[in-house]
Design a protein around this motif. Structure first.
Motif, short mmCIF file in Angstrom:
data_model
loop_
_atom_site.label_atom_id
_atom_site.label_comp_id
_atom_site.label_asym_id
_atom_site.label_seq_id
_atom_site.Cartn_x
_atom_site.Cartn_y
_atom_site.Cartn_z
N ASN A 31 22.27 -20.50 -45.83
CA ASN A 31 23.37 -19.76 -45.36
C ASN A 31 23.45 -18.69 -46.14
O ASN A 31 23.90 -17.43 -45.42
CB ASN A 31 24.58 -20.46 -44.84
N ASP A 32 23.65 -18.85 -47.24
CA ASP A 32 24.07 -17.69 -48.07
C ASP A 32 23.11 -16.45 -48.01
O ASP A 32 23.54 -15.39 -48.42
CB ASP A 32 24.25 -18.24 -49.64
N GLN A 33 21.79 -16.90 -47.85
CA GLN A 33 20.64 -15.62 -47.69
C GLN A 33 20.95 -14.71 -46.43
O GLN A 33 20.60 -13.51 -46.52
CB GLN A 33 19.34 -16.27 -47.65
N VAL A 34 21.77 -15.02 -45.46
CA VAL A 34 21.95 -14.48 -44.35
C VAL A 34 23.47 -14.26 -44.37
O VAL A 34 23.96 -14.04 -43.07
CB VAL A 34 21.46 -15.10 -43.05
N ASN A 35 24.15 -14.07 -45.28
CA ASN A 35 25.65 -13.68 -45.40
C ASN A 35 26.38 -14.85 -44.47
O ASN A 35 27.31 -14.43 -43.99
CB ASN A 35 25.70 -12.36 -44.73
N TYR A 36 25.80 -16.15 -44.44
CA TYR A 36 26.57 -17.26 -43.88
C TYR A 36 26.99 -16.92 -42.30
O TYR A 36 27.61 -17.66 -41.77
CB TYR A 36 28.03 -17.27 -44.56
N LEU A 37 25.93 -16.17 -42.11
CA LEU A 37 26.08 -15.97 -40.32
C LEU A 37 25.76 -17.08 -39.66
O LEU A 37 25.79 -17.57 -38.59
CB LEU A 37 25.17 -14.86 -40.04
N THR A 38 24.61 -18.20 -40.31
CA THR A 38 24.44 -19.30 -39.73
C THR A 38 25.23 -20.58 -40.01
O THR A 38 24.89 -21.77 -39.62
CB THR A 38 22.83 -19.65 -40.04
N GLY A 39 26.30 -20.30 -40.89
CA GLY A 39 27.11 -21.28 -41.20
C GLY A 39 27.88 -21.08 -42.42
O GLY A 39 27.44 -20.38 -43.44
N GLY A 40 29.28 -21.11 -42.41
CA GLY A 40 30.19 -20.96 -43.54
C GLY A 40 31.09 -19.67 -43.23
O GLY A 40 31.18 -19.34 -42.02
N ASN A 41 31.55 -19.01 -43.81
CA ASN A 41 32.69 -18.13 -43.81
C ASN A 41 32.01 -16.72 -43.81
O ASN A 41 31.77 -16.09 -44.94
CB ASN A 41 33.90 -18.09 -44.66
N CYS A 42 31.46 -16.06 -42.88
CA CYS A 42 31.01 -14.69 -42.97
C CYS A 42 31.84 -13.58 -42.81
O CYS A 42 31.52 -12.37 -42.90
CB CYS A 42 29.86 -14.77 -41.68
N GLY A 43 33.22 -13.96 -42.29
CA GLY A 43 34.31 -12.90 -42.48
C GLY A 43 34.43 -12.50 -41.12
O GLY A 43 35.09 -11.26 -40.96
N LEU A 44 33.68 -12.86 -40.31
CA LEU A 44 34.05 -12.16 -38.74
C LEU A 44 35.14 -12.95 -37.94
O LEU A 44 35.29 -14.23 -38.20
CB LEU A 44 32.52 -12.61 -38.06
N ASN A 45 35.75 -12.27 -37.40
CA ASN A 45 36.93 -12.60 -36.62
C ASN A 45 38.09 -13.50 -37.34
O ASN A 45 38.92 -14.22 -36.59
CB ASN A 45 36.37 -13.56 -35.33
N GLY A 46 38.23 -13.35 -38.61
CA GLY A 46 39.06 -13.94 -39.26
C GLY A 46 39.06 -15.74 -39.22
O GLY A 46 40.10 -16.26 -39.53
#
Length: 217
Positions: free
Chosen positions: A147-162
């Motif tokens: 997940n961290d390799q793709v800025n957490y877009l596939t899991g975790g807090n990527c910072g979108l939509n709060g």
């Protein structure tokens, strides 16, 4: 009944002391080997497959085959690469599986792409990248990332939509594999225990060995 107490044969004790010391060393070696095996087992359990190497990423204006191939060639420096497959999320062969702790994999057997790319959905006004290119370095018939390799877009807090729940594997819209040289099997697993943890572990074993020695002396 009279009790007989055998005197301590100090000569015998010191004569056999080297043997006792050797036995102690063998015990410590066995403990180290068992601990090393346990550490490797823990690494394997954390990630079932070796995580592939992120080469680079960008936010592309479109996801056409020509644009994506040009980007892959540019970021890898290999102009001989060609597209081997492109699987969309509505395709029946689109199948993403958990790779353990915060990582994923896709089985693309019998294909063995040297490089692959993930396309992730991001809002148009976001600065997050949408395309991520990887070098396939583990099992070549599997595409593996964290997940961290793709800025957490596939899991975790990527910072979108709060909201951390806005980032999940559902953002993967398609993946691409290439034909051409790229992948190679690594000789070591993708993760190595932290040096600090190993130092603490070694210090504990040393303390155990000194404690046993005091009891023997």
């Amino acid at each position: 009944m009279a009790r007989f107490v055998l005197p301590i044969n100090r000569y015998s004790y010191y004569y056999n002391k080297p043997a006792k010391e050797n036995m102690k060393k063998q015990v410590i070696k066995g403990m180290l080997a068992a601990s090393a095996a346990a550490l490797m087992l823990g690494v394997s359990a954390a990630h079932a497959n070796v995580i592939d190497e992120l080469v680079g990423s960008a936010k592309l204006g479109n996801s056409g085959d020509g644009t994506e191939l040009a980007f892959i060639r540019s970021i890898t420096g290999d102009n001989t690469l060609t597209l081997d497959f492109k699987i969309n999320d509505n395709d029946s062969s689109f199948n993403v599986m958990s790779n353990g702790l915060d990582s994923w994999f896709i089985d693309v057997a019998p294909d063995t792409p040297g490089y692959f790319m993930l396309k992730l959905g991001v809002p148009g006004n976001s600065t997050l990248h949408s395309h991520y290119v990887f070098k396939n370095i583990g099992e070549l018939d599997k595409l593996v990332w964290s997940n961290d390799q793709v800025n957490y877009l596939t899991g975790g807090n990527c910072g979108l939509n709060g909201s951390p729940n806005s980032c999940n594997i559902g953002r993967l819209s398609h993946y691409v594999g290439t034909q051409g040289i790229g992948g190679e099997d690594p000789e070591v697993p993708g993760e190595i225990p932290e040096p600090a943890s190993m130092l603490l572990f070694g210090a504990g074993l040393l303390g155990l060995g000194l404690s046993r020695r005091r009891k023997l002396v």
